[in-house]
Design an enzyme around this catalytic site. Structure first.
Site, short mmCIF file in Angstrom:
data_model
loop_
_atom_site.label_atom_id
_atom_site.label_comp_id
_atom_site.label_asym_id
_atom_site.label_seq_id
_atom_site.Cartn_x
_atom_site.Cartn_y
_atom_site.Cartn_z
N SER A 154 40.15 37.76 30.06
CA SER A 154 41.48 38.34 30.09
C SER A 154 41.87 38.90 28.71
CB SER A 154 42.47 37.30 30.60
OG SER A 154 43.68 37.88 31.01
N ASP B 298 41.67 42.43 41.19
CA ASP B 298 42.37 41.65 40.16
C ASP B 298 43.82 42.13 40.03
OD1 ASP B 298 43.32 40.53 37.69
OD2 ASP B 298 41.24 40.30 37.02
N HIS C 214 42.28 37.07 39.70
CA HIS C 214 42.24 37.00 38.23
C HIS C 214 41.80 35.60 37.82
CE1 HIS C 214 43.14 38.39 34.20
NE2 HIS C 214 43.76 37.25 33.96
#
Length: 419
Positions: free
Chosen positions: A207, A335, A364
């Site tokens: 991320s 995502d 995610h």
């Protein structure tokens, strides 16, 4: 994204255990139908999107990609269910860690968590893996722990890089970390590299950690000290990610992350007393969205005129073209936080060092699929490890060849002296 309160109660764990038992039965019953390509002509399964300038170079080493991506039933059917399930219910391996606080040149501090006793158990030339968690994340996050345990089981030395204020890392100056700031990353790489000069260095980021990692690779370019890297669920284009973050159910994640950021900030609020300029301390302390927090604090701390200016100039999509070491990027097509449309596909195609894998589902930080689903390691972990070990074997082979040539030259020199 670290585990955070999402404002509602998820289903009980027993429900998912029942689903898991049903899936294990059907998986065994249908295992004979899996497609496996021949070793002579490796190809990724059609359920996976694979591309990049280095695709044909790396694909033969990633044998698991010949099998279809099968999301776990029910959990994997919805990107939000998968994201939330992984955050709340994925197991967290128990690992004894040893913390080292690294003082940075600007008097800030980051925390490095090493596996306890590895300094005595592993040889000094063991490959070294640096892990970069996502926004507000740290060494306690389940996805970080699973990767740590897998790498350690292969004989790798692993260290988790907890950014300022994250994972219990101290904040000693009126500055947090950001998507734009690479100073701490440079100091961490230099520090671990100097401590283990015989080891090849690698990094994995998730991320926001992936965004920072890819920006670092691009900025360092040919001077990069890493031998390889992996980027997972990278938002890449922060302007696009910000747009999607404020839509529909994504607002739940936005509020949860804003709350986590504000909580970290409030612990260290005294450091920010009487800050002048454009700082909006009340806005940061009571932020209802990540954008508000960044507007009140982050973009001012790092010298940006506006939030959009900060996002535009901190996007790792701008850095892919300058990456000069092997880089594997893995994204989920659905995502909710790292949008599919933000992936810099053309730049990845044009870079001979990069490869991209996009799974059809995964949410995610989810990827609840594969033999360890639903409570074990993400589907990505074996792929990541195969990639890293492939690079390390190449490095070791090159070193062995170089040493053999040096030894041969030495023996020839001795022979000439004797003659």
């Amino acid at each position: 994204m670290a585990r955070a309160s999402l404002g509602y109660s998820p289903p009980p764990l027993s429900y998912f255990r029942h689903v898991s038992n049903l899936h294990n039965y059907t998986r065994l019953a249908s295992s004979s139908t899996f497609h496996v390509s021949s070793a002579a002509d490796p190809m990724a399964h059609p359920s996976l999107e694979t591309l990049g300038g280095a695709r044909d170079l790396f694909l033969p080493a990633l044998s698991s990609l010949t099998r279809p991506y099968n999301p776990f039933p029910i959990i994997g059917s919805n990107r939000h269910v998968e994201t939330i399930f992984a955050s709340f219910y994925r197991s967290t391996p128990d690992v004894r860690l040893r913390r080292e606080c690294l003082r940075t040149t600007d008097d800030g501090a980051v925390s490095l968590d090493w596996v306890s006793r590895d300094d005595r158990l592993l040889p000094p030339d063991s490959p070294l893996l640096i892990l970069l968690p996502g926004l507000t994340g740290g060494s306690d996050d389940s996805y970080v722990r699973h990767m740590l345990v897998r790498a350690r089981s292969k004989g790798w030395r692993v260290v988790v890089f907890n950014s300022r204020g994250c994972g219990g890392s101290p904040v000693t100056t009126p500055q947090f970390y950001s998507a734009s700031f690479l100073g701490d990353m440079r100091e961490v790489v230099a520090h671990v590299g100097n401590r283990y000069p015989k080891a090849n260095l690698y990094a994995v980021g998730w991320s926001l950690g992936a965004n920072i990692l890819v920006r670092y690779l691009g900025q360092e370019s040919h001077a990069c000290r890493l031998s390889g890297a992996v980027s997972l669920c990278n938002p890449f284009n922060l302007v696009i990610a910000d747009e999607d973050f404020r839509k529909g159910f994504n607002i739940v994640y936005d509020k949860a992350l804003a709350s986590a950021l504000s909580k970290i900030f409030k612990k260290h609020a005294l450091l920010f007393e009487d800050m002048g300029g454009d700082f909006n301390i009340p806005l940061a302390a009571n932020a209802k969205s990540v954008r508000e927090f960044d507007d009140g604090l982050t973009r001012v701390s790092f010298g940006f005129k506006s939030v959009d200016d900060y996002y535009s100039n901190s996007s790792s999509s701008n850095s892919i073209k300058d990456v000069c070491i092997p880089l594997l990027c893995i994204q989920a097509g659905n995502d909710p936080i790292a949008p599919n449309r933000g992936i810099p596909r053309e730049d990845i195609k044009d870079n001979p060092n990069c490869m991209l894998i996009v799974t059809p589902k995964g949410g995610h930080l989810g990827w609840v699929a594969g033999p360890e689903a639903p409570f074990g390691a993400p589907w990505t972990d074996p792929v990541v490890m195969d990639f890293l070990q492939h690079l390390e074997r190449g490095k070791s082979g090159a070193l062995s060849s170089s040493n053999s040539e040096s030894e041969q030259r030495r023996l020839e020199g001795l022979h000439q002296l004797e003659v």
